[in-house]
Design a protein around this motif. Structure first.
Motif, PDB file in Angstrom:
ATOM      1  N   ALA A 141       0.818  -1.216   0.000  1.00  0.00           N
ATOM      2  CA  ALA A 141       0.000   0.000   0.000  1.00  0.00           C
ATOM      3  C   ALA A 141       0.851   1.265   0.000  1.00  0.00           C
ATOM      4  O   ALA A 141       0.360   2.343  -0.328  1.00  0.00           O
ATOM      5  N   ASN A 142       2.138   1.131   0.330  1.00  0.00           N
ATOM      6  CA  ASN A 142       3.033   2.287   0.400  1.00  0.00           C
ATOM      7  C   ASN A 142       3.849   2.495  -0.877  1.00  0.00           C
ATOM      8  O   ASN A 142       4.751   3.334  -0.890  1.00  0.00           O
ATOM      9  N   VAL A 143       3.544   1.749  -1.933  1.00  0.00           N
ATOM     10  CA  VAL A 143       4.427   1.715  -3.097  1.00  0.00           C
ATOM     11  C   VAL A 143       4.573   3.067  -3.783  1.00  0.00           C
ATOM     12  O   VAL A 143       5.619   3.372  -4.358  1.00  0.00           O
ATOM     13  N   PHE A 144       3.550   3.916  -3.715  1.00  0.00           N
ATOM     14  CA  PHE A 144       3.621   5.236  -4.354  1.00  0.00           C
ATOM     15  C   PHE A 144       3.793   6.378  -3.349  1.00  0.00           C
ATOM     16  O   PHE A 144       3.798   7.544  -3.751  1.00  0.00           O
ATOM     17  N   THR A 145       3.906   6.036  -2.068  1.00  0.00           N
ATOM     18  CA  THR A 145       3.969   7.087  -1.058  1.00  0.00           C
ATOM     19  C   THR A 145       5.237   7.051  -0.208  1.00  0.00           C
ATOM     20  O   THR A 145       5.813   8.093   0.092  1.00  0.00           O
ATOM     21  N   LYS A 146       5.689   5.844   0.185  1.00  0.00           N
ATOM     22  CA  LYS A 146       6.824   5.765   1.119  1.00  0.00           C
ATOM     23  C   LYS A 146       7.979   4.909   0.614  1.00  0.00           C
ATOM     24  O   LYS A 146       9.143   5.229   0.873  1.00  0.00           O
ATOM     25  N   SER A 147       7.678   3.790  -0.054  1.00  0.00           N
ATOM     26  CA  SER A 147       8.758   2.904  -0.495  1.00  0.00           C
ATOM     27  C   SER A 147       8.338   2.111  -1.725  1.00  0.00           C
ATOM     28  O   SER A 147       7.275   1.487  -1.734  1.00  0.00           O
ATOM     29  N   CYS A 148       9.203   2.129  -2.723  1.00  0.00           N
ATOM     30  CA  CYS A 148       8.957   1.300  -3.908  1.00  0.00           C
ATOM     31  C   CYS A 148       9.676  -0.046  -3.802  1.00  0.00           C
ATOM     32  O   CYS A 148       9.736  -0.802  -4.765  1.00  0.00           O
ATOM     33  N   PHE A 149      10.229  -0.352  -2.632  1.00  0.00           N
ATOM     34  CA  PHE A 149      10.775  -1.682  -2.340  1.00  0.00           C
ATOM     35  C   PHE A 149       9.793  -2.388  -1.412  1.00  0.00           C
ATOM     36  O   PHE A 149       9.524  -1.890  -0.313  1.00  0.00           O
ATOM     37  N   GLN A 150       9.258  -3.526  -1.846  1.00  0.00           N
ATOM     38  CA  GLN A 150       8.208  -4.204  -1.085  1.00  0.00           C
ATOM     39  C   GLN A 150       8.550  -5.597  -0.572  1.00  0.00           C
ATOM     40  O   GLN A 150       7.995  -6.019   0.426  1.00  0.00           O
ATOM     41  N   SER A 151       9.399  -6.336  -1.246  1.00  0.00           N
ATOM     42  CA  SER A 151       9.512  -7.758  -0.939  1.00  0.00           C
ATOM     43  C   SER A 151      10.949  -8.188  -0.685  1.00  0.00           C
ATOM     44  O   SER A 151      11.916  -7.533  -1.097  1.00  0.00           O
ATOM     45  N   ILE A 152      11.061  -9.321  -0.010  1.00  0.00           N
ATOM     46  CA  ILE A 152      12.368  -9.934   0.215  1.00  0.00           C
ATOM     47  C   ILE A 152      12.998 -10.334  -1.115  1.00  0.00           C
ATOM     48  O   ILE A 152      14.192 -10.100  -1.346  1.00  0.00           O
ATOM     49  N   ALA A 153      12.218 -10.897  -2.008  1.00  0.00           N
ATOM     50  CA  ALA A 153      12.754 -11.323  -3.312  1.00  0.00           C
ATOM     51  C   ALA A 153      13.302 -10.139  -4.095  1.00  0.00           C
ATOM     52  O   ALA A 153      14.341 -10.240  -4.756  1.00  0.00           O
ATOM     53  N   GLN A 154      12.625  -9.014  -4.041  1.00  0.00           N
ATOM     54  CA  GLN A 154      13.092  -7.819  -4.741  1.00  0.00           C
ATOM     55  C   GLN A 154      14.430  -7.354  -4.182  1.00  0.00           C
ATOM     56  O   GLN A 154      15.328  -6.962  -4.930  1.00  0.00           O
ATOM     57  N   LEU A 155      14.567  -7.406  -2.859  1.00  0.00           N
ATOM     58  CA  LEU A 155      15.811  -6.960  -2.242  1.00  0.00           C
ATOM     59  C   LEU A 155      16.979  -7.901  -2.522  1.00  0.00           C
ATOM     60  O   LEU A 155      18.139  -7.485  -2.466  1.00  0.00           O
ATOM     61  N   ARG A 156      16.689  -9.144  -2.833  1.00  0.00           N
ATOM     62  CA  ARG A 156      17.760 -10.118  -3.046  1.00  0.00           C
ATOM     63  C   ARG A 156      18.715  -9.658  -4.152  1.00  0.00           C
ATOM     64  O   ARG A 156      19.944  -9.688  -3.990  1.00  0.00           O
ATOM     65  N   ASP A 157      18.170  -9.200  -5.260  1.00  0.00           N
ATOM     66  CA  ASP A 157      19.018  -8.720  -6.359  1.00  0.00           C
ATOM     67  C   ASP A 157      19.735  -7.431  -5.971  1.00  0.00           C
ATOM     68  O   ASP A 157      20.892  -7.212  -6.347  1.00  0.00           O
ATOM     69  N   ILE A 158      19.052  -6.563  -5.249  1.00  0.00           N
ATOM     70  CA  ILE A 158      19.663  -5.292  -4.835  1.00  0.00           C
ATOM     71  C   ILE A 158      20.820  -5.537  -3.879  1.00  0.00           C
ATOM     72  O   ILE A 158      21.896  -4.916  -3.994  1.00  0.00           O
ATOM     73  N   PHE A 159      20.645  -6.458  -2.946  1.00  0.00           N
ATOM     74  CA  PHE A 159      21.726  -6.790  -2.021  1.00  0.00           C
ATOM     75  C   PHE A 159      22.924  -7.367  -2.766  1.00  0.00           C
ATOM     76  O   PHE A 159      24.070  -7.156  -2.354  1.00  0.00           O
ATOM     77  N   ALA A 160      22.670  -8.074  -3.831  1.00  0.00           N
ATOM     78  CA  ALA A 160      23.769  -8.631  -4.618  1.00  0.00           C
ATOM     79  C   ALA A 160      24.559  -7.532  -5.324  1.00  0.00           C
ATOM     80  O   ALA A 160      25.773  -7.669  -5.541  1.00  0.00           O
ATOM     81  N   ARG A 161      23.875  -6.440  -5.671  1.00  0.00           N
ATOM     82  CA  ARG A 161      24.539  -5.348  -6.391  1.00  0.00           C
ATOM     83  C   ARG A 161      25.167  -4.316  -5.452  1.00  0.00           C
ATOM     84  O   ARG A 161      26.093  -3.599  -5.851  1.00  0.00           O
ATOM     85  N   ILE A 162      24.659  -4.213  -4.221  1.00  0.00           N
ATOM     86  CA  ILE A 162      25.170  -3.228  -3.272  1.00  0.00           C
ATOM     87  C   ILE A 162      25.720  -3.989  -2.068  1.00  0.00           C
ATOM     88  O   ILE A 162      24.948  -4.519  -1.262  1.00  0.00           O
ATOM     89  N   PRO A 163      27.021  -4.055  -1.915  1.00  0.00           N
ATOM     90  CA  PRO A 163      27.581  -4.867  -0.827  1.00  0.00           C
ATOM     91  C   PRO A 163      27.320  -4.266   0.546  1.00  0.00           C
ATOM     92  O   PRO A 163      27.203  -3.043   0.708  1.00  0.00           O
ATOM     93  N   GLY A 164      27.202  -5.149   1.539  1.00  0.00           N
ATOM     94  CA  GLY A 164      27.156  -4.721   2.936  1.00  0.00           C
ATOM     95  C   GLY A 164      25.796  -4.436   3.515  1.00  0.00           C
ATOM     96  O   GLY A 164      25.691  -4.112   4.706  1.00  0.00           O
TER      97      GLY A 164
END
Length: 263
Positions: A141-164
């Protein structure tokens, strides 16, 4: 002081209650940490805040909240730098980040690309400063207001690209994520902060709201047990918002949470 194991976030502090009073209640209930908000940082200079926490025997579990990389507010970058400096001075084990969002006029894929670019830049500064960022995905429900990151699966690729990076696992936002169990068992993204509340709703899960421990239709402690939660080297933090709990007494809520957690 070593990082705390069990903490209460300052969001539970009512307007008009001083940080000195609030931290006294937190410590008396058996918690050993506090999550600090902008309101807490505004109340007193960092040296005075550090002295107060030392006197109370409390550590800092988290500093809240940096990010909002898509904001049109020119002061957001200044706020992010302030939170970063505070995390360094307070030796906080986690600086919480909500990446922000754009309105529906910007394609979601583009918003996510821009948010990740902002996070990449901020993560470099945090790494240079020795600060651990924890990324908090938010309910859809916050996708257009507070955060466009919603899921663990979505973060998995981001964590792979941004170390730490590590995950801020806020149960309220991730209770229905299909990968929640794997994360709790230590089989997926690394947890940097675990934020607890129960989840309830008046009529439908679409109206989900935070509830005190032991009062929700979904029990976070039962979820942790059922998932085979493996305790890690991160703080467990009670996160409730006093303005969402009209008529409730913050002292009673903190004491009841301590009993639920066997503190």
């Amino acid at each position: 002081m070593k990082p705390p194991r069990y903490a209460v976030n300052h969001y539970l502090c009512p307007v008009g209650v001083s940080l000195e009073t609030f931290t006294g209640v937190v410590a008396a209930a058996g918690f050993d940490g506090i999550g600090l908000t902008q309101a807490a940082l505004d109340e007193m200079p960092l040296p005075s805040l550090m002295a107060l926490l030392r006197d109370r025997g409390l550590g800092v579990s988290s500093v809240n909240t940096a990010g909002f990389f898509l904001s049109s507010d020119g002061r957001q970058s200044e706020r992010n730098e302030r939170f970063l400096r505070a995390a360094v001075e307070l030796q906080a084990p986690a600086l919480n980040v909500i990446v922000g969002a754009a309105g529906p006029s910007l394609p979601l894929a583009e918003a996510r690309r821009l948010a990740e670019a902002g996070l990449t830049s901020f993560a470099r500064r945090a790494q240079d400063a020795g600060v651990q960022l924890v990324i908090e995905p938010l309910w859809m429900a916050n996708v257009f207001t507070k955060s466009c990151f919603q899921s663990i699966a979505q973060l998995r690729d981001i964590f792979a690209r941004i170390p730490g990076l590590k995950l801020n696992l806020d149960y309220y936002h991730l209770w229905c994520d299909p990968d929640l169990g794997k994360v709790l068992r230590g089989e997926d993204l690394p947890i940097g902060l675990l934020q607890l509340c129960d989840v309830t709703w008046p009529e439908s899960p679409n109206q989900a709201a935070r509830a005190p421990l032991g009062e929700g239709k979904l029990s976070v402690l039962a979820e942790l047990a059922a998932a085979g939660h493996v305790n890690g080297e991160y703080c467990v933090e009670l996160e409730l918002f006093i303005d969402q709990l009209p008529g409730r007494n913050y002292t009673d809520l903190i004491q009841a949470a301590a009993r639920q957690l066997f503190l």
